[in-house]
Scaffold this motif. Sequence first.
Motif, PDB file in Angstrom:
ATOM      1  N   PHE A 115      21.450 -10.616 -33.568  1.00 44.91           N
ATOM      2  CA  PHE A 115      20.891  -9.662 -33.504  1.00 44.91           C
ATOM      3  C   PHE A 115      19.726  -9.438 -31.684  1.00 44.91           C
ATOM      4  O   PHE A 115      19.854  -8.745 -32.393  1.00 44.91           O
ATOM      5  CB  PHE A 115      20.339 -11.004 -34.503  1.00 44.91           C
ATOM      6  N   VAL A 116      20.673 -10.804 -31.066  1.00 46.73           N
ATOM      7  CA  VAL A 116      19.997 -10.443 -29.905  1.00 46.73           C
ATOM      8  C   VAL A 116      20.497  -9.276 -29.636  1.00 46.73           C
ATOM      9  O   VAL A 116      19.625  -8.379 -28.980  1.00 46.73           O
ATOM     10  CB  VAL A 116      20.354 -11.804 -29.039  1.00 46.73           C
ATOM     11  N   HIS A 117      21.954  -8.741 -29.437  1.00 48.96           N
ATOM     12  CA  HIS A 117      22.590  -7.714 -29.098  1.00 48.96           C
ATOM     13  C   HIS A 117      22.382  -6.508 -29.812  1.00 48.96           C
ATOM     14  O   HIS A 117      22.082  -5.080 -29.507  1.00 48.96           O
ATOM     15  CB  HIS A 117      23.924  -7.566 -28.745  1.00 48.96           C
ATOM     16  N   PRO A 173      32.912 -15.510 -17.887  1.00 50.13           N
ATOM     17  CA  PRO A 173      33.253 -14.531 -18.662  1.00 50.13           C
ATOM     18  C   PRO A 173      31.799 -14.565 -19.276  1.00 50.13           C
ATOM     19  O   PRO A 173      30.576 -13.900 -19.599  1.00 50.13           O
ATOM     20  CB  PRO A 173      33.320 -15.296 -20.186  1.00 50.13           C
ATOM     21  N   LEU A 174      31.155 -15.968 -19.158  1.00 52.82           N
ATOM     22  CA  LEU A 174      29.499 -15.694 -18.889  1.00 52.82           C
ATOM     23  C   LEU A 174      28.530 -14.987 -17.583  1.00 52.82           C
ATOM     24  O   LEU A 174      27.771 -14.294 -18.034  1.00 52.82           O
ATOM     25  CB  LEU A 174      28.864 -17.162 -19.199  1.00 52.82           C
ATOM     26  N   ALA A 175      29.251 -14.785 -16.730  1.00 53.20           N
ATOM     27  CA  ALA A 175      28.764 -14.367 -15.550  1.00 53.20           C
ATOM     28  C   ALA A 175      29.338 -12.855 -15.324  1.00 53.20           C
ATOM     29  O   ALA A 175      27.750 -12.518 -15.741  1.00 53.20           O
ATOM     30  CB  ALA A 175      29.481 -14.557 -14.911  1.00 53.20           C
ATOM     31  N   LEU A 176      30.327 -12.269 -16.148  1.00 50.94           N
ATOM     32  CA  LEU A 176      30.478 -11.079 -16.794  1.00 50.94           C
ATOM     33  C   LEU A 176      29.472 -10.236 -17.344  1.00 50.94           C
ATOM     34  O   LEU A 176      28.768  -9.341 -17.571  1.00 50.94           O
ATOM     35  CB  LEU A 176      31.709 -10.717 -16.746  1.00 50.94           C
ATOM     36  N   VAL A 180      26.996  -7.086 -16.700  1.00 46.20           N
ATOM     37  CA  VAL A 180      26.492  -6.017 -18.353  1.00 46.20           C
ATOM     38  C   VAL A 180      25.150  -5.798 -18.710  1.00 46.20           C
ATOM     39  O   VAL A 180      25.043  -4.739 -18.776  1.00 46.20           O
ATOM     40  CB  VAL A 180      27.815  -6.518 -19.092  1.00 46.20           C
ATOM     41  N   LEU A 181      24.604  -7.072 -18.910  1.00 48.82           N
ATOM     42  CA  LEU A 181      23.580  -6.885 -19.633  1.00 48.82           C
ATOM     43  C   LEU A 181      22.618  -6.486 -18.317  1.00 48.82           C
ATOM     44  O   LEU A 181      21.996  -5.836 -18.843  1.00 48.82           O
ATOM     45  CB  LEU A 181      22.572  -8.347 -19.922  1.00 48.82           C
ATOM     46  N   VAL A 182      22.104  -6.593 -16.957  1.00 49.99           N
ATOM     47  CA  VAL A 182      21.829  -6.812 -15.963  1.00 49.99           C
ATOM     48  C   VAL A 182      22.239  -5.283 -15.530  1.00 49.99           C
ATOM     49  O   VAL A 182      21.043  -4.175 -15.786  1.00 49.99           O
ATOM     50  CB  VAL A 182      21.730  -7.720 -14.983  1.00 49.99           C
TER      51      VAL A 182
END
Length: 193
Positions: A115-117, A173-176, A180-182
């Motif tokens: 939902f957030v994405h 993976p969390l940092a990536l 990507v979001l930023v």
Amino acid sequence: MTAAEEREPFPRGLPWLLLVGGGIGLLAAFVLTVERFALAEDSAYIPTCSVNPVLSCGSVMTTAQAAVFGFPNPLLGIAGFAVVAATGAALLAGGRLAGWYWAGLQLGATAGAVFVHWLIGQSLYRIGALCPYCMIVWAVTVPIFWYVTLRNLDRRWPRHPAVAALVRLHSVPLALWFAVLVALVLLRFGPEL
């Protein structure tokens, strides 16, 4: 550390993430709900999170996407993040949760992440504005989903090499994901921010 904690991939980190992340998400959802009600009462009201044309909760709150199920989306956040925070508190207090509870938490965290994405895509490419409080919700939903998923994968397939690698390299993976979001936000709005 108990034997059960030793089998958990993040025995201290996950409970704290759930408590703190759930608390932050709950607070952001609560403030968004209050702001939404204030805007409903007075159409001239300017939400506290409306900073400029791009960082504008008011622009986002008045769209159909802000009430997908017929009521303000932050009400879902209030319920969901309350469960997440309570789960973290229960784990920190030494509680052991049944498998069905973890499955339910996984379902909720997955639904929240999807939902957030969807909302991120709507904000970037349909609405053309960002809600700062919503972005706080994004920022806590992603790691909550990620670490609940890793915990559950590790419990289901504890010796699988791919799962072990994900658990070992969990922050990469969390940092990536955040990068990507930023990047998407900067590509879409860049100098307007």
